[in-house]
Design a protein around this motif. Structure first.
Motif, PDB file in Angstrom:
ATOM      1  N   ASP A   1       0.753  -1.243  -0.040  1.00 17.98           N
ATOM      2  CA  ASP A   1       0.110  -0.168   0.020  1.00 17.98           C
ATOM      3  C   ASP A   1       0.902   1.436  -0.042  1.00 17.98           C
ATOM      4  O   ASP A   1       1.879   1.201   0.464  1.00 17.98           O
ATOM      5  N   HIS A   2       0.386   2.269  -0.565  1.00 13.68           N
ATOM      6  CA  HIS A   2       1.230   3.572  -0.562  1.00 13.68           C
ATOM      7  C   HIS A   2       0.155   4.462   0.088  1.00 13.68           C
ATOM      8  O   HIS A   2      -1.151   4.638  -0.145  1.00 13.68           O
ATOM      9  N   TYR A   3       0.817   5.421   0.836  1.00 20.84           N
ATOM     10  CA  TYR A   3       0.018   6.348   1.453  1.00 20.84           C
ATOM     11  C   TYR A   3       0.452   7.717   0.918  1.00 20.84           C
ATOM     12  O   TYR A   3       1.568   8.127   0.765  1.00 20.84           O
ATOM     13  N   ARG A   4      -0.702   8.685   1.219  1.00 22.04           N
ATOM     14  CA  ARG A   4      -0.277  10.045   0.618  1.00 22.04           C
ATOM     15  C   ARG A   4      -1.165  11.123   1.164  1.00 22.04           C
ATOM     16  O   ARG A   4      -2.237  10.693   1.926  1.00 22.04           O
ATOM     17  N   ILE A   5      -0.893  12.305   1.409  1.00 30.24           N
ATOM     18  CA  ILE A   5      -1.839  12.927   1.772  1.00 30.24           C
ATOM     19  C   ILE A   5      -3.099  13.250   0.936  1.00 30.24           C
ATOM     20  O   ILE A   5      -2.963  12.687  -0.246  1.00 30.24           O
TER      21      ILE A   5
END
Length: 168
Positions: free
Chosen positions: A87-91
């Motif tokens: 998984d990738h997280y971002r604002i």
């Protein structure tokens, strides 16, 4: 050997800790505050849990709970790249705070409704009933004003970023 990158990383991490402290003092738990501060201040667009752990010099287990909190509160978004197992997280949005406040509008409805219930069920004219009625009106007012406030913010934000390169 140049100490530039290491020094820049130390400056970033010291700043992240200061920003996280402000977030923590406003009620965000410490580790989610640190992760959110890092994502705001660091330059990458997206992060895996491993990248967040490495960047903050903490365990992936610490990141897991923090990210879960930030996802639940709408402060981070989760994506998965095609073919990736991570998984990738971002604002959540380019307009970070506008998006966060808009996502919190549902909470204002809940606060308004439960306050209205209190105004109805508590003894008429009692201090508690009067406070609940004031609460109800406050949250109704804020909810009604929020779209206008965000519209004004977006207009103001456009003037701040006029002429800046994308992402700058």
């Amino acid at each position: 050997m140049s100490d530039g990158p290491d020094q820049a990383e130390e400056v970033l991490l010291r700043y992240v800790e200061r920003l996280a402290l402000v977030f923590a003092q406003s009620g965000i738990p410490r580790m989610p505050a640190r992760v959110f501060a890092y994502v705001l201040a660091e330059d990458a667009e997206r992060y895996t849990a491993a990248e967040l752990a490495s960047g903050l010099r903490v365990s992936q287990a610490a990141i897991s709970g923090a990210v879960r909190y930030l996802l639940q509160t709408g402060m981070l978004a989760k994506e998965r790249e095609p073919g990736s197992r991570s998984d990738h997280y971002r604002i959540y949005d380019e307009d970070i705070w506008g998006a966060i406040f808009l996502k919190r509008a549902d909470a204002l409805i809940a606060y308004e409704e439960v306050s209205a219930e209190g105004a109805r069920v508590l003894p008429p004219g009692s201090p508690g009933a009067l406070r609940m009625r004031q609460n109800q009106e406050f949250f109704a007012f804020i909810r009604a004003e929020l779209p206008l406030l965000l519209q004004r913010w977006h207009e103001h934000r456009r003037t701040l970023t006029a002429g800046e390169p994308p992402g700058g």
